[in-house]
Design an enzyme around this catalytic site. Structure first.
Site, mmCIF file in Angstrom:
data_model
loop_
_atom_site.group_PDB
_atom_site.id
_atom_site.type_symbol
_atom_site.label_atom_id
_atom_site.label_comp_id
_atom_site.label_asym_id
_atom_site.label_seq_id
_atom_site.Cartn_x
_atom_site.Cartn_y
_atom_site.Cartn_z
ATOM 1 N N SER A 117 11.314 -1.311 -10.042
ATOM 2 C CA SER A 117 9.996 -0.548 -10.694
ATOM 3 C C SER A 117 9.714 0.898 -9.795
ATOM 4 O O SER A 117 9.134 1.619 -10.434
ATOM 5 C CB SER A 117 8.866 -1.136 -10.772
ATOM 6 O OG SER A 117 8.219 -1.774 -9.631
ATOM 7 N N LYS A 154 2.977 -0.195 -5.706
ATOM 8 C CA LYS A 154 2.848 0.729 -6.566
ATOM 9 C C LYS A 154 1.887 1.956 -6.215
ATOM 10 O O LYS A 154 1.502 1.918 -5.164
ATOM 11 C CB LYS A 154 2.150 0.262 -7.916
ATOM 12 C CG LYS A 154 2.893 -0.858 -8.835
ATOM 13 C CD LYS A 154 3.993 -0.451 -9.537
ATOM 14 C CE LYS A 154 4.751 -1.562 -10.273
ATOM 15 N NZ LYS A 154 5.599 -2.512 -9.410
#
Length: 198
Positions: A117, A154
């Site tokens: 990701s 993230k």
């Protein structure tokens, strides 16, 4: 000395003896005895204590982290996953150490990145050096735990009353957390660098 380090670290985390004892499932008297040097925690409890106080067992016992052969780098633990519990973090899968040039080695850990990701900047299997802290600035790259309790790496973006966990990979949707969801968001730390392991 354990009793002095324990007292100092407990206060640093804003915990009373009672709160610490509740997290560990023991009596407040037991914590009091540790802090006065009348008794010591067993090895398993020592590990739980270190995790709750966001430090290492070595630091808790008053032993500084061992410097590397180079002399200016320190051995930082490498872990596989981060999970939330008791408003702190359980570092799982002890995968050895990696060396890093940092000022306070006990405030850092390495996390093995899983998944794609964060491609193309961060790859599956890379090592992320994480500074343990429970707040992030807007735009910081961080390790957060939310929802099912699994850690995720993230970009942290605060927008109004919501927090966005932004992946680098455009194939992935950002995770938007708001309202009650924010109560279940725990910040494990800020990523200060990543390195590819060949």
């Amino acid at each position: 000395m354990l009793q002095e380090r324990l007292r100092a670290l407990r206060k640093q985390q804003g915990l009373s003896q009672k709160e610490l004892s509740q997290h560990l499932g023991i009596t407040q008297q037991a914590v009091g005895k540790w802090e006065t040097g009348r008794s010591s925690p067993d090895p398993d409890t020592l590990l739980q204590l270190a995790q709750l106080l966001q430090t290492s067992v070595d630091d808790l016992l008053g032993h500084p982290s061992a410097p590397s052969p180079a002399g200016d780098e320190y051995a930082i633990p490498v872990i596989g996953t981060v999970r939330a519990g008791y408003n702190s973090f359980a570092m799982q899968e002890d995968l050895g150490v990696e060396y890093a040039r940092v000022k306070n080695p006990d405030r850092y850990f390495y996390l093995i990145v899983k998944g794609d990701s964060m491609e193309p900047r961060i790859h599956d299997g890379d090592l992320a050096l994480v500074h343990r802290q429970n707040t992030l600035e807007n735009g910081d790259l961080g390790v957060m735990v939310y929802g099912d309790g699994e850690g995720t790496l993230k970009r942290f973006i605060r927008q109004g009353n919501s927090v966005i966990l932004q992946p680098f990979n455009p194939s992935y949707q950002p995770q938007v957390l708001m309202g009650e969801e924010l109560e279940h968001l725990y910040i494990a730390g800020r990523v200060v660098e990543t390195k590819t392991k060949w």
